[in-house]
Design a protein around this motif. Structure first.
Motif, PDB file in Angstrom:
ATOM      1  N   ASN A 242       0.841  -1.189   0.000  1.00 50.45           N
ATOM      2  CA  ASN A 242       0.000   0.000   0.000  1.00 50.45           C
ATOM      3  C   ASN A 242       0.882   1.247   0.000  1.00 50.45           C
ATOM      4  OD1 ASN A 242       0.683   0.722   2.741  1.00 50.45           O
ATOM      5  ND2 ASN A 242      -0.840  -0.737   3.483  1.00 50.45           N
ATOM      6  N   ASP A 243       0.254   2.398  -0.179  1.00 52.74           N
ATOM      7  CA  ASP A 243       1.010   3.653  -0.279  1.00 52.74           C
ATOM      8  C   ASP A 243       1.640   4.067   1.043  1.00 52.74           C
ATOM      9  OD1 ASP A 243       0.459   3.849  -2.953  1.00 52.74           O
ATOM     10  OD2 ASP A 243      -1.161   5.298  -2.741  1.00 52.74           O
ATOM     11  N   GLU A 244       1.017   3.703   2.171  1.00 53.78           N
ATOM     12  CA  GLU A 244       1.629   4.027   3.463  1.00 53.78           C
ATOM     13  C   GLU A 244       2.971   3.316   3.629  1.00 53.78           C
ATOM     14  OE1 GLU A 244      -1.538   3.054   3.095  1.00 53.78           O
ATOM     15  OE2 GLU A 244      -2.890   4.120   4.469  1.00 53.78           O
ATOM     16  N   ALA A 246       4.820   2.274   1.129  1.00 51.63           N
ATOM     17  CA  ALA A 246       5.713   2.872   0.127  1.00 51.63           C
ATOM     18  C   ALA A 246       6.293   4.186   0.633  1.00 51.63           C
ATOM     19  CB  ALA A 246       4.961   3.086  -1.185  1.00 51.63           C
ATOM     20  N   CYS A 267       7.219   1.379  -5.875  1.00 51.47           N
ATOM     21  CA  CYS A 267       5.834   1.394  -6.357  1.00 51.47           C
ATOM     22  C   CYS A 267       4.916   1.039  -5.196  1.00 51.47           C
ATOM     23  CB  CYS A 267       5.639   0.387  -7.492  1.00 51.47           C
ATOM     24  SG  CYS A 267       3.942   0.327  -8.140  1.00 51.47           S
ATOM     25  N   GLY A 268       3.905   1.854  -4.974  1.00 49.37           N
ATOM     26  CA  GLY A 268       2.920   1.605  -3.929  1.00 49.37           C
ATOM     27  C   GLY A 268       1.652   0.993  -4.492  1.00 49.37           C
ATOM     28  N   ASP A 271      -3.068   4.410  -4.680  1.00 51.42           N
ATOM     29  CA  ASP A 271      -3.109   5.775  -5.201  1.00 51.42           C
ATOM     30  C   ASP A 271      -3.845   6.710  -4.239  1.00 51.42           C
ATOM     31  OD1 ASP A 271      -2.624   7.883  -6.928  1.00 51.42           O
ATOM     32  OD2 ASP A 271      -4.339   7.446  -8.223  1.00 51.42           O
ATOM     33  N   SER A 275       0.133  10.394  -2.368  1.00 56.68           N
ATOM     34  CA  SER A 275       1.161   9.763  -3.209  1.00 56.68           C
ATOM     35  C   SER A 275       1.602  10.659  -4.366  1.00 56.68           C
ATOM     36  CB  SER A 275       0.676   8.415  -3.733  1.00 56.68           C
ATOM     37  OG  SER A 275      -0.443   8.572  -4.587  1.00 56.68           O
ATOM     38  N   LEU A 282       5.050   9.303  -5.720  1.00 58.28           N
ATOM     39  CA  LEU A 282       5.070   7.845  -5.703  1.00 58.28           C
ATOM     40  C   LEU A 282       4.375   7.230  -6.911  1.00 58.28           C
ATOM     41  CD1 LEU A 282       4.302   7.050  -1.948  1.00 58.28           C
ATOM     42  CD2 LEU A 282       6.402   6.490  -3.178  1.00 58.28           C
ATOM     43  N   THR A 284       2.366   4.271  -8.276  1.00 61.20           N
ATOM     44  CA  THR A 284       1.427   3.468  -7.491  1.00 61.20           C
ATOM     45  C   THR A 284       0.412   2.792  -8.408  1.00 61.20           C
ATOM     46  OG1 THR A 284      -0.079   3.551  -5.585  1.00 61.20           O
ATOM     47  CG2 THR A 284      -0.149   5.415  -7.104  1.00 61.20           C
ATOM     48  N   HIS A 286      -3.526   2.453  -9.163  1.00 64.02           N
ATOM     49  CA  HIS A 286      -4.803   3.127  -8.918  1.00 64.02           C
ATOM     50  C   HIS A 286      -5.950   2.128  -8.969  1.00 64.02           C
ATOM     51  CE1 HIS A 286      -7.974   6.147  -9.049  1.00 64.02           C
ATOM     52  NE2 HIS A 286      -8.500   5.474 -10.057  1.00 64.02           N
TER      53      HIS A 286
END
Length: 327
Positions: A242-244, A246, A267-268, A271, A275, A282, A284, A286
């Motif tokens: 996940n983005d957190e 990342a 890459c997270g 989205d 990010s 980042l 990511t 989506h």
């Protein structure tokens, strides 16, 4: 309701229609009724409504992740679709505990809801018997490998793990790690997709993947990258669950002086809003979370109203969003 009707000068059934089917009452009268309801402090009795009718006027939503940022988009989509209707929304949070899912569904069904949305079940083993006997429609947000075949909006999480891995490979990264903060079915499928893509490229190494049975936070991202670098010092990219996570990887790279994206790619997944505004931004994956929530609520609403459902199983898809954290 009779007291409100007397004050407005209409019948109790008109009050009921204004509250349950507002579109069939004139706008001026509806506003007068709502204003009077507020002034008199009238609160509908859902238990009495359930006894008198087919349901209590609520839609139950069972989710494993009400506390996570990624669920906010789903929730907004669900509520936007139901906001102008007669239905309220009630949430229940399983926190990814599969053994609690059936109990929470039973709890909702005991209240005679208009319908239920299961937004990410871990297992359908104990849920399917309840779903088959339920007196109301039940819609689902799932990984498409799971059992439900109707009233489903889903995502192929295996593909959503493989595609960003292939993207990182296409940008010249070779020792690509995987970091995860969960063991739920969707996380497992994404990890399997990552492993499949790495095997296809002849670059699979089990030491490159690391996880923890914990929430995927920024702090955990830093910790997992630290552990991964100690184990595999020549790693040159990370696909995070996940983005957190990342973001944590990006922060740890900054602390260590690792140049992103020149020497290290990130890459997270999800989205999330932040990010696009990190430095570098980042890359990511989506997921159209709002559309997923809106569409599954629409499916359920059609079923409650005995309207044609349109598509009964929808793949919502995903897309890799290239940004500054990858070459």
């Amino acid at each position: 309701m009779s007291d409100v009707a007397k004050k407005v000068g209409v019948s109790p059934i008109t009050i009921s229609r204004a509250l349950r089917n507002p579109e069939i009452v004139s706008e001026d009268l509806r506003q007068t009724i709502l204003r009077t309801v507020d002034e008199m402090g009238y609160i509908p009795n859902l238990a009495a409504r359930a006894l008198a009718g087919r349901h209590n006027g609520t839609v139950g939503v069972i989710t494993p992740a009400l506390h996570q940022h990624g669920f906010a988009g789903l929730m907004l989509g669900i509520e936007d679709r139901l906001r102008a209707t007669e239905f309220g929304v009630q949430y229940s949070n399983t926190l990814h505990h599969a053994d609690g899912e059936a109990g929470q569904l039973k709890s909702f069904l005991m209240q005679k809801p208009a319908g239920v949305i299961i937004a990410g079940a871990e297992s359908y083993h104990d849920l399917l018997p309840l779903i088959e006997k339920a007196a109301c429609p039940i819609a689902h947000i799932t990984d498409l490998s799971q059992e439900p075949e109707r009233l489903v909006v889903g995502l192929d999480h295996h593909a959503a793990g493989a595609e960003p891995t292939r993207f990182l490979l296409s940008r010249g990264y070779q020792r690509i790690g995987f970091i995860g903060g969960g063991t739920d079915v969707r996380s497992r499928r994404r990890r399997e997709g990552y492993e499949a893509a790495m095997r296809e490229a002849g670059r699979f190494d089990p030491d490159l993947a690391i996880g923890a049975d914990a929430a995927g936070t920024t702090g955990l991202g830093r910790e997992l990258l630290t552990r991964l670098l100690a184990r595999v010092p020549d790693i040159d990219a990370v696909f995070a669950q996940n983005d957190e996570l990342a973001l944590g990887v990006l922060i740890e790279c900054g602390v260590r002086g690792i140049r992103v994206p020149e020497n290290f790619g990130i890459c997270g997944f999800n989205d999330l809003e932040f990010s696009a505004f990190t430095e570098p931004s980042l890359t990511t994956v989506h997921i159209p979370r709002y559309e997923v929530g809106y569409r599954v609520a629409d499916m359920l609403l059609r079923a409650v109203r005995s309207e044609p459902p349109g598509e009964e199983k929808v793949d919502c898809g995903f897309s890799v969003i290239p940004r500054g954290s990858t070459r």
